[in-house]
Design a protein around this motif. Structure first.
Motif, PDB file in Angstrom:
ATOM      1  N   ALA A  40       0.851  -1.189   0.000  1.00  0.00           N
ATOM      2  CA  ALA A  40       0.000   0.000   0.000  1.00  0.00           C
ATOM      3  C   ALA A  40       0.886   1.238   0.000  1.00  0.00           C
ATOM      4  O   ALA A  40       1.994   1.224   0.536  1.00  0.00           O
ATOM      5  CB  ALA A  40      -0.900   0.015   1.227  1.00  0.00           C
ATOM      6  N   LEU A  42       0.392   5.701  -0.043  1.00  0.00           N
ATOM      7  CA  LEU A  42      -0.368   6.937  -0.241  1.00  0.00           C
ATOM      8  C   LEU A  42       0.530   8.076  -0.709  1.00  0.00           C
ATOM      9  O   LEU A  42       0.067   9.022  -1.327  1.00  0.00           O
ATOM     10  CB  LEU A  42      -1.026   7.369   1.073  1.00  0.00           C
ATOM     11  CG  LEU A  42      -2.213   6.555   1.572  1.00  0.00           C
ATOM     12  CD1 LEU A  42      -2.576   6.982   2.976  1.00  0.00           C
ATOM     13  CD2 LEU A  42      -3.396   6.749   0.652  1.00  0.00           C
ATOM     14  N   GLY A  67       3.366   1.998   9.095  1.00  0.00           N
ATOM     15  CA  GLY A  67       2.297   1.165   9.624  1.00  0.00           C
ATOM     16  C   GLY A  67       0.965   1.876   9.672  1.00  0.00           C
ATOM     17  O   GLY A  67      -0.090   1.248   9.631  1.00  0.00           O
ATOM     18  N   ARG A  68       1.017   3.192   9.795  1.00  0.00           N
ATOM     19  CA  ARG A  68      -0.248   3.919   9.904  1.00  0.00           C
ATOM     20  C   ARG A  68      -0.506   4.830   8.704  1.00  0.00           C
ATOM     21  O   ARG A  68      -1.609   5.317   8.510  1.00  0.00           O
ATOM     22  CB  ARG A  68      -0.256   4.728  11.206  1.00  0.00           C
ATOM     23  CG  ARG A  68      -0.495   3.824  12.423  1.00  0.00           C
ATOM     24  CD  ARG A  68      -0.526   4.599  13.713  1.00  0.00           C
ATOM     25  NE  ARG A  68       0.815   4.920  14.169  1.00  0.00           N
ATOM     26  CZ  ARG A  68       1.079   5.752  15.160  1.00  0.00           C
ATOM     27  NH1 ARG A  68       0.096   6.359  15.783  1.00  0.00           N
ATOM     28  NH2 ARG A  68       2.332   5.995  15.537  1.00  0.00           N
ATOM     29  N   PRO A  70       0.657   4.319   4.937  1.00  0.00           N
ATOM     30  CA  PRO A  70       1.463   3.578   3.971  1.00  0.00           C
ATOM     31  C   PRO A  70       2.158   4.506   2.975  1.00  0.00           C
ATOM     32  O   PRO A  70       1.563   5.475   2.491  1.00  0.00           O
ATOM     33  CB  PRO A  70       0.440   2.702   3.255  1.00  0.00           C
ATOM     34  CG  PRO A  70      -0.721   2.629   4.157  1.00  0.00           C
ATOM     35  CD  PRO A  70      -0.745   3.897   4.930  1.00  0.00           C
ATOM     36  N   HIS A 198      -0.176  22.331  17.096  1.00  0.00           N
ATOM     37  CA  HIS A 198      -1.573  22.208  16.676  1.00  0.00           C
ATOM     38  C   HIS A 198      -2.489  21.930  17.868  1.00  0.00           C
ATOM     39  O   HIS A 198      -3.536  22.558  18.034  1.00  0.00           O
ATOM     40  CB  HIS A 198      -1.721  21.102  15.626  1.00  0.00           C
ATOM     41  CG  HIS A 198      -3.116  20.973  15.098  1.00  0.00           C
ATOM     42  ND1 HIS A 198      -4.043  20.143  15.685  1.00  0.00           N
ATOM     43  CD2 HIS A 198      -3.754  21.595  14.084  1.00  0.00           C
ATOM     44  CE1 HIS A 198      -5.192  20.251  15.036  1.00  0.00           C
ATOM     45  NE2 HIS A 198      -5.039  21.120  14.056  1.00  0.00           N
ATOM     46  N   ARG A 201      -2.920  25.018  19.852  1.00  0.00           N
ATOM     47  CA  ARG A 201      -3.803  25.993  19.196  1.00  0.00           C
ATOM     48  C   ARG A 201      -5.259  25.538  19.275  1.00  0.00           C
ATOM     49  O   ARG A 201      -6.159  26.335  19.541  1.00  0.00           O
ATOM     50  CB  ARG A 201      -3.388  26.179  17.724  1.00  0.00           C
ATOM     51  CG  ARG A 201      -1.998  26.809  17.587  1.00  0.00           C
ATOM     52  CD  ARG A 201      -1.704  27.211  16.155  1.00  0.00           C
ATOM     53  NE  ARG A 201      -1.521  26.076  15.289  1.00  0.00           N
ATOM     54  CZ  ARG A 201      -2.169  25.894  14.153  1.00  0.00           C
ATOM     55  NH1 ARG A 201      -3.058  26.770  13.739  1.00  0.00           N
ATOM     56  NH2 ARG A 201      -1.938  24.846  13.402  1.00  0.00           N
ATOM     57  N   PHE A 202      -5.439  24.224  19.074  1.00  0.00           N
ATOM     58  CA  PHE A 202      -6.797  23.682  19.116  1.00  0.00           C
ATOM     59  C   PHE A 202      -7.399  23.863  20.512  1.00  0.00           C
ATOM     60  O   PHE A 202      -8.549  24.295  20.667  1.00  0.00           O
ATOM     61  CB  PHE A 202      -6.758  22.195  18.735  1.00  0.00           C
ATOM     62  CG  PHE A 202      -8.104  21.604  18.506  1.00  0.00           C
ATOM     63  CD1 PHE A 202      -8.683  21.646  17.249  1.00  0.00           C
ATOM     64  CD2 PHE A 202      -8.820  21.020  19.533  1.00  0.00           C
ATOM     65  CE1 PHE A 202      -9.943  21.113  17.026  1.00  0.00           C
ATOM     66  CE2 PHE A 202     -10.074  20.493  19.326  1.00  0.00           C
ATOM     67  CZ  PHE A 202     -10.635  20.538  18.062  1.00  0.00           C
ATOM     68  N   PRO A 317      -6.830  16.709  24.706  1.00  0.00           N
ATOM     69  CA  PRO A 317      -5.687  15.972  24.166  1.00  0.00           C
ATOM     70  C   PRO A 317      -4.494  16.886  23.863  1.00  0.00           C
ATOM     71  O   PRO A 317      -4.666  17.954  23.270  1.00  0.00           O
ATOM     72  CB  PRO A 317      -6.231  15.333  22.886  1.00  0.00           C
ATOM     73  CG  PRO A 317      -7.484  16.053  22.575  1.00  0.00           C
ATOM     74  CD  PRO A 317      -8.011  16.631  23.834  1.00  0.00           C
ATOM     75  N   SER A 332      -1.156  13.418   8.015  1.00  0.00           N
ATOM     76  CA  SER A 332      -2.610  13.223   7.944  1.00  0.00           C
ATOM     77  C   SER A 332      -3.339  14.512   7.615  1.00  0.00           C
ATOM     78  O   SER A 332      -4.542  14.514   7.418  1.00  0.00           O
ATOM     79  CB  SER A 332      -3.161  12.732   9.284  1.00  0.00           C
ATOM     80  OG  SER A 332      -2.419  11.665   9.732  1.00  0.00           O
ATOM     81  N   LEU A 339      -1.472  29.946   8.193  1.00  0.00           N
ATOM     82  CA  LEU A 339      -1.193  30.700   9.409  1.00  0.00           C
ATOM     83  C   LEU A 339       0.250  30.531   9.881  1.00  0.00           C
ATOM     84  O   LEU A 339       0.724  31.281  10.714  1.00  0.00           O
ATOM     85  CB  LEU A 339      -2.156  30.282  10.526  1.00  0.00           C
ATOM     86  CG  LEU A 339      -3.628  30.525  10.221  1.00  0.00           C
ATOM     87  CD1 LEU A 339      -4.494  30.144  11.401  1.00  0.00           C
ATOM     88  CD2 LEU A 339      -3.861  31.976   9.841  1.00  0.00           C
TER      89      LEU A 339
END
Lengths: 353, 511
Positions: A40, A42, A67-68, A70, A198, A201-202, A317, A332, A339
């Protein structure tokens, strides 16, 4: 679960192959693995490093990422100062079980060692081994060279780097600005230092989603941040983002921000051992917002104190500390980080200090 | 007020685009039931773990059994540990659970609602939930009426100025058109349509949402998505499970009303609808309703020509003997309830004229799977005729569950000196390409309801139009019973269903 296809381990971590036969050898690798393995991919993830001591760690990061997310991974160890020019290659695969299934999902990796003048062949090495039609993400784990090789940078879709590791951030940022200037490269700039922010900021944004909190955003009177020694740039980037969003100007001389109506917003960065960033506290005349991260914790402690409402405490989180988690978070994410450059522009004058 | 102001939060810009939920209190009616434990609380916990819940949120469980807040939280924790897609972090659970409380009351006692109103006001003052209330009807459908009525009488349905009050209604949305209308009237008496969120959890699944992206973001497919290129469409929902202790409900509903009226017609709508004017809730739902209105009605004898109903007999599933439906606990030994339905539908509009949609749904079939298979027309049998090779049609399969993904079957030449043509499959698996766990449907749906986004929820006219179509079939079924076919458990359904699709010179896909 990691299942090495090859039992030979070295930079080695793979099967040595002639550079001209890489595609054929990769084909054989898959043929020999039978029907239980699915290849696989991406993206093309190219990693360039000049730090041989960290190669084993880089391999581990790539195995974990594959693994997470590909990918076809191309790990390049450059040693331009080596006296003898030579290029070597190895191939390997990272396989993971797919859930409870017996099938394995595999990503392939090609590792190159480019010594001496062979390091100049970097663009060719990259271009000739890309999985076609997939985006090219280049993770540059060294100082950016000057002059830049336009042949290479012009093809990169996402340029990944980590400004927290730079010894001379002002100079490196000026190269980054050059790369991203109009007509140079369409690459999306992906600073892992920014990626780590991130979650900050979130979490900060969600503190002000609260209707009782939102109005205080326009009357911030001071900011305090706490970071680990050597990570002042992370704190500054977060400040740059906040200032950019709230339309504050920087008064570099006095190290303060100027808000609307010339209101002065002082900030203070304290460097003490602990997580890269461990605290941001925002005060307005009658409210306080705090995000705290304890060493080793996966969660922020969020505290909101506003008039007329009991203190709101929440667990949110926090960024995962491991490098592969940061890289995966970056991979991802789609789109440009508009920004980032805005925030960078705000704090650039402070980087010379 | 919050939504507009919060969307102008300058710190939000550039962060992941997803629904921003308003601070609120979620009141779950039927909080001690299976749905709350298996789906709702694990979904809420996962949202908390992702930092997607608003800073101020409270969850109130409303049910008849006597228990303390502490006992309720402990029960939910056990359920979350068992059913959550991600592990439970003790600190996070503790923080999340501190927002949960239990409110004991009979559903039909107005005093319980008045006490609830008082309690919610207190929580607004102490927790900053801003007077926003989201009521979730997770109780049995026989309780909906009394709950809605008491919400109205107690004034809980009306939000204060600047706040909102919404309701989530779980399926079944009625048992036929009159009961659906009655339920919708009851809901409408208490809540505006814009405040009503009817859950069909299939719509919250990633793959169902991806149908719109697949169709309208890929020129390759949309250009061919019509009667000129498509021969027929098959929509299948199969499961090896039997009635599993739900005989009381299932005897009254059957496969047609349990699955076709909602899930399968929703999938058909997403497959057949025209491009919406926008991605907002009403633009998409307008197009879905148009599909339902274009369905050629099946009435009278047409029902027996185009619909096959069947019931499972004894057989074997995964090597184990299983009983016939009529031998299941609490099932009438002479029951004519269908556990399998296959039907041929026609969408009478410009795009789909002459393209049949074959739908089948059944229990005690060999394996679990929900998919949409788009069968393209054959190429002219000219070029390869002399070779004697038969060429399979192209089939695009959208797998909804499990193993979400998309595959495309096409023909390829087998290596060798002779010309042999074989079907090959290009396969995309969500799990393989996007390694991260996909959110559960309920996570997305709860978040959307808290944010006021109704795109993935069914609108009143959709529900009623679907009932209208299904009721006509059911009405025909009441005139006779000799059409009820039998199939062995563990088989792919009755021969009559094979005959149905064979008339179109086709065959059901083997999942």
């Amino acid at each position: 679960m990691e299942t090495p296809v090859s039992t030979e381990a070295s930079i080695e971590s793979g099967i040595p192959v002639e550079i001209g036969r890489i595609d054929k050898e990769l084909g054989k690798l898959w043929e020999s693995s039978g029907d239980t393995k699915t290849r696989a991919s991406l993206i093309n993830l190219v990693v360039y490093t000049e730090n041989e001591a960290a190669l084993a760690a880089d391999n581990e990061v790539l195995a974990s990422v594959a693994g997470r997310h590909p990918c076809r991974a191309i790990l390049i160890l450059g040693n331009p100062s080596a006296p003898v020019a030579q290029a070597k290659a190895w191939i390997s695969a990272h396989c993971h079980l797919l859930g409870k299934d017996t099938r394995q999902i595999c990503s392939e990796q090609i590792t190159f060692r480019l010594d001496g003048d062979a390091a100049n062949a970097l663009p060719n090495i990259v271009f000739s081994h890309l999985d076609s039609d997939l985006p090219l993400c280049l993770w540059w784990k060294a100082d950016f060279p000057e002059p830049l090789d336009e042949k290479l940078w012009g093809w990169v879709d996402r340029l990944i780097f980590d400004s927290s590791s730079w010894r001379n951030p002002h100079h490196q940022f000026s190269i980054i600005r050059h790369i991203s200037s109009p007509g140079k490269s369409a690459a999306v700039l992906c600073d892992l230092n920014w990626t780590r922010l991130h979650a900050w900021r979130f979490a900060l944004a969600s503190q002000f989603d609260n209707a009782s909190a939102f109005p205080h955003l326009s009357s911030v009177e001071s900011l305090s941040l706490r970071c680990a020694p050597g990570f002042r740039i992370s704190a500054l980037l977060l400040l740059g983002w906040l200032a950019g969003r709230l339309k504050w100007r920087l008064d570099a001389k006095n190290e303060t921000f100027i808000a609307a109506n010339d209101r002065v917003v002082p900030f203070h960065i304290e460097e003490i051992p602990g997580p890269n960033l461990s605290l941001i506290s925002i005060k307005s005349p009658d409210a306080r917002f705090e995000l705290k991260l304890a060493e080793g914790s996966d969660f922020f402690e969020s505290t909101i104190q506003t008039p007329g409402i009991p203190e709101i405490r929440q667990i949110l989180p926090a960024p995962r500390g491991r490098l592969e988690d940061t890289l995966l978070a970056e991979l991802s994410r789609a789109g440009r980080h508009a920004l980032y450059t805005e925030s960078l522009e705000v704090i650039l004058p402070l980087l010379t200090h | 007020m919050p939504t507009d102001i919060l969307r102008s939060n300058p710190l939000r810009e550039g962060l992941a685009q997803r629904s921003i939920p308003d601070p609120c209190t979620l009141v779950i009616f039927g909080a001690t039931g299976d749905l709350t434990h298996r789906k709702l609380v694990p979904a809420l916990y996962n949202l908390a773990a992702d930092g997607a819940l608003p800073p101020a949120i409270s969850v109130v469980g409303f049910a008849r059994r006597d228990k303390s807040d502490e006992v309720f939280r402990t029960e939910l924790e056990e359920a979350a540990r068992k059913f959550s897609r991600q592990g439970i972090n003790d600190d996070l659970w503790k923080n999340f659970a501190s927002n949960i409380c239990y409110h004991r009351s009979e559903f039909d006692k107005i005093e319980g609602y008045e006490a609830l109103a008082h309690r919610l006001d207190e929580m607004d003052a102490t927790r900053g939930t801003g007077g926003n209330r989201l009521f979730y009807l997770a109780a049995g459908p026989d309780q909906f009426e009394v709950i809605l009525e008491n919400l109205r009488k107690s004034g809980l349905n009306k939000a204060r100025a600047g706040s909102w009050s919404r309701i989530i209604v779980e399926k079944p949305f009625g048992t036929d058109l009159p009961s659906a209308k009655r339920l919708n009237d009851l809901v409408e008496n208490a809540f505006d349509e814009s405040e009503t969120f009817r859950i069909d959890h299939y719509l919250g699944k990633e793959t169902a949402q991806n149908i719109i992206v697949l169709r309208f973001a890929n020129a390759l497919f949309e250009a061919m998505w019509n009667s000129r290129y498509i021969d027929h469409v098959q929509i299948t929902a199969s499961e090896p499970l039997g009635v599993e202790g739900r005989a009381g409900y299932y005897e009254k509903s059957g496969a047609l009303r349990d699955m076709v009226q909602n899930h399968l017609l929703q999938l058909l709508c997403l497959t057949a609808m025209e491009p919406p004017a926008g991605l907002d809730a009403d633009s998409i739902r307008d197009e879905k309703v148009k599909v339902l209105r274009s369905l050629r009605p099946l009435t009278g004898n047409d029902v027996f020509k185009h619909v096959v109903r069947a019931q499972y007999g004894a057989g074997a599933i995964n090597g184990k003997r299983v009983a016939a439906y009529r031998d299941e606990l609490n099932v009438n030994p002479e029951s004519v309830t269908e556990t399998y339905v296959a039907m041929e539908l026609n969408v009478d509009n410009w795009r789909w004229a002459g393209v049949p949609f074959f739908i089948r749904v059944g229990k005690r079939l060999p394996k679990a799977g929900t998919e949409i298979a788009v069968h393209f027309k054959s190429v002219p049998p000219v070029l390869f005729r002399a070779t004697g090779e038969s060429i399979d049609d192209n089939v695009l399969v959208i797998r909804i569950q499990p193993d979400e993904g998309i595959s495309l079957r096409m023909s390829a030449k087998m290596p060798g000196s002779s010309l042999r043509i074989e079907p090959v499959k290009m396969d995309f698996h969500y799990g393989t390409s996007f390694g991260k766990a996909t959110p559960e449907a309920y996570e997305r749906l709860l978040l959307d309801a808290m944010s006021g986004d109704a795109t993935l929820f069914a609108r009143r006219d959709e529900v009623e139009q679907a009932w209208k179509f299904v009721d006509a079939i059911h009405e025909a079924w009441t005139t006779r019973t000799d059409d009820l076919a039998l199939y062995s458990s563990g088989s792919w359904g009755p021969g009559e269903a094979d005959e149905l699709i064979k008339r179109h010179e086709s065959a059901w896909r083997r999942l």
